[in-house]
Enzyme design. Structure first.
Site, PDB file in Angstrom:
ATOM      1  CG  ASP A 189      15.344 -27.774  23.608  1.00  0.00           C
ATOM      2  OD1 ASP A 189      16.044 -28.554  24.285  1.00  0.00           O
ATOM      3  OD2 ASP A 189      15.803 -26.772  23.030  1.00  0.00           O
ATOM      4  CD  GLU A 432       8.573 -25.631  17.288  1.00  0.00           C
ATOM      5  OE1 GLU A 432       9.164 -26.657  17.681  1.00  0.00           O
ATOM      6  OE2 GLU A 432       9.166 -24.577  17.039  1.00  0.00           O
ATOM      7  CE1 TYR A 485      15.097 -20.681  17.036  1.00  0.00           C
ATOM      8  CE2 TYR A 485      13.310 -22.135  16.364  1.00  0.00           C
ATOM      9  CZ  TYR A 485      13.872 -21.275  17.288  1.00  0.00           C
ATOM     10  OH  TYR A 485      13.212 -20.998  18.461  1.00  0.00           O
ATOM     11  CD  GLU A 521       9.845 -21.082  19.381  1.00  0.00           C
ATOM     12  OE1 GLU A 521      10.870 -21.708  19.007  1.00  0.00           O
ATOM     13  OE2 GLU A 521       8.954 -21.602  20.074  1.00  0.00           O
TER      14      GLU A 521
END
Length: 627
Positions: A189, A432, A485, A521
């Site tokens: 991303d 990831e 997240y 994160e």
């Protein structure tokens, strides 16, 4: 091998590295520095540029563009170096161009009237972000009429074997796409910027020279520095090694190629806000004297050295035998116009913002940053988790032998470049990946063990977002790094679920692996200036509540086994176009132009409080201030 008299060995050093294949000098990778025996010349500036727009992107090689001036092969444009080429022009096809592009410039090589023999290939390199070099002394000849012409071809095509991986999709439906139409698919991303992102340098060494230096400090042995030298083209040589403090005073010395330097009353390298004198650096001066039947040679190289130790327990991360808590950021090499191009004003601005924020650390998400940034971290005491480009490993075919071999080479190059930076306290081998796939166990076990063998003095991590019970990399790392997240990608809009879900995450990971954990994160996209009360997604108020809810759990768990928190992200950054992104990723606490959102002030207040809790800060740093 012919070499110009008086200047010794010429090398072309590319600090950017976006190339194909491999044919390199098997050497050390000392950062080019000037000394009494070495000269360095930057080749930054405006280069001639041409994209190969042929259907197979290979016309430049088929027609040997490198054998003559690039302007003679077709239209060229101006292109700055260092910079990504994508955002420099108004041409949308160049912004998203995939394939070979060509750079060219001419340069006078100091006082010599020598030129580079046109059309001779000197090196190739596969992979981005890490430096490579080639000796070009044999290609220089005396010719008073011509300067040296340098041609560089760069290719940003990604395959399932590259790091990061990607794939090319050829669109065969002629009712929708023209002949030969293809797109590059990526699994990460951030925008796939391309070009010469870092400096291109010419530098010299004597015929006999210092090729590599390795220094290391071991846990619980304060003030002991082990070193090892590698020299080239010296049958016999005299070595002088001197370790000097900031005042230029000798504190230890040796005359051997390897050995131990014991420093009395050592000034340790401490992180920012952990000591009143952070980032203390000694200077290791190496002098080599050698001779052959024709000449005598002397080489001088000085390496900054920070003396510090790193150790990990089941609940703590120790620097100089004291607990260290990461309160920092994730970053990207990304800015307007330049893309990933190295830019000193931007770098200095970012470091001022980091220190204003009270951040003591960052992760080089998701690739190695310019070595000049590592040098800044050394000087300022900013701790670094050094990550390789192992991002987006999602396809099972990217766990094959070719990918594994390439991954090991990348770790070799990363450790070779950054092994002497005291700011680098941990290696990260991936971010990831699809770590639940069956091949991932052997793949990451091999990469992690290989990295530990390369550098036994630093811990190794692996950044995960997969289920704790299925993760194939976690059993082999020293520190668990987890991205999550909650209330964003998971249960979007439900801020009230963050404490429960985050607590469960930590408990599950620690119960299974009994290793310290970093929240590597967390965050939420925020459009600057967008407000709502009650908070809704994409507003500044929503980002604030996300941070505060995470912080409540961090405060409880850092008393047990959580050793750090890294916000995603330091600043907004560009991504590929898609329905989930509006001109890039907006999770930054600063805008892409480095202006603070409301969350930056929340983070600043928290980070300074965390720093002050240690009770070791000098009085002038007890409260946030400007830098």
């Amino acid at each position: 091998m012919a070499r110009p008299e008086g200047l010794g060995v010429f090398r072309l050093s590319c600090l950017f590295a976006v190339f194909e294949a491999a044919c390199l000098l098997d050497t050390g990778m000392l950062f080019p520095r000037e000394s009494s025996s070495r000269e360095v010349k930057e080749l930054n500036g405006v280069w001639n540029f041409r994209a190969d727009r042929s259907p197979n992107r290979n016309r430049g090689f088929e027609r040997a563009w490198y054998k003559r001036r690039l302007a003679e092969t077709g239209p060229v444009i101006d292109m700055p170096v260092p910079a990504s080429y994508n955002d420099i022009t108004q041409d949308p096809t160049l912004r998203d161009f995939i394939g070979w592009v060509w750079y060219e410039r001419e340069a006078v090589v100091w006082k010599n009237t020598s030129s580079w023999v046109n059309g001779v290939k000197v090196t190739e390199h596969k992979g981005g972000h890490l430096p490579f070099e080639a000796e070009i002394g044999a290609l220089l000849r005396k010719d008073p009429t011509q300067p040296c012409r340098i041609t560089i071809a760069v290719n940003n095509t990604l395959s399932l074997d590259t790091l990061p991986p990607g794939s090319i999709q050829h669109m065969s439906d002629k009712t929708k796409y023209p002949d030969g139409y293809f797109v590059q698919s990526i699994f990460f991303d951030f925008f796939n910027y391309a070009g010469i992102h870092r400096s291109v340098l010419l530098y010299t060494t004597p015929k006999a020279y210092v090729d590599d230096i390795t220094v290391c400090c071991f846990p619980f042995i304060s003030g002991l520095v082990q070193y090892k030298l590698s020299v080239r083209d010296a049958v016999s040589a005299t070595i002088s090694v001197t370790l000097m403090d900031k005042g230029g005073h000798c504190v230890a010395s040796s005359s051997e190629l390897s050995g131990d330097l014991k420093v009395k009353d050592v000034n340790l390298w401490w992180p920012y806000l952990m000591h009143e004198n952070p980032g203390y650096l000694y200077s290791l001066e190496v002098r080599l004297k050698a001779a052959d039947e024709k000449s005598a040679y002397e080489d001088v190289y000085t390496l900054p050295v920070g003396i510090r130790t790193v150790n990990v327990t089941s609940t703590q991360f120790l620097i100089n035998n004291k607990p260290f808590y990461f309160h920092g950021v994730n970053k990207h090499e990304d800015s307007d116009i330049r893309g990933k191009g190295f830019d000193w004003p931007l770098i200095v601005k970012d470091f001022n913002l980091l220190k204003w924020l009270g951040a003591n650390s960052f992760r080089t998400s998701h690739y190695p940053y310019a070595e000049e940034i590592m040098q800044m971290c050394d000087r300022h005491g900013i701790v670094v988790i050094d990550e390789c480009p192992g991002v987006g490993i999602k396809d099972i075919r990217s766990f094959g032998n070719a990918s594994l071999t390439n991954h090991l080479v990348v770790m070799d190059e990363l450790v070779r470049r950054d092994k002497n930076h005291p700011s680098v306290v941990m290696w990260s081998v991936a971010n990831e990946p699809a770590a639940e796939m069956p091949p991932a166990d052997f793949y990451f076990k091999t990469v992690i063990q290989h990295t530990k063998a390369l550098d036994p003095t630093r811990p190794v991590t692996f950044v995960s977002d997969s289920n704790y019970a299925r993760d194939k990399g976690a059993p082999y790392v020293d520190v668990i790094c987890v991205n999550s997240y909650f209330s964003w990608y998971h249960d979007p809009g439900h801020l009230e679920l963050i404490p429960l879900q985050l607590n469960t995450q930590f408990e599950n990971w620690y119960r299974k692996y009994q290793k310290p954990i970093i929240q590597s994160e967390y965050g939420a996209d925020t459009v600057p200036g967008l407000h709502s009360d009650p908070p809704v997604m994409f507003t500044e108020e929503y980002q604030n509540i996300v941070l505060k809810n995470y912080h409540k759990v961090f405060d409880e768990k850092k008393k047990q086994y959580v050793i750090g928190e890294l916000i995603w992200n330091f600043a907004d950054f560009m991504t590929s176009q898609g329905v989930l992104r509006v001109v890039g990723n907006k999770k930054g606490v600063f805008t892409r132009q480095r202006q603070p959102k409301a969350a930056a002030f929340i983070l600043k207040e928290r980070y300074w409080r965390l720093a002050n809790e240690t009770g070791i800060l000098p009085p002038w740093t007890k409260y946030p201030c400007s830098f």
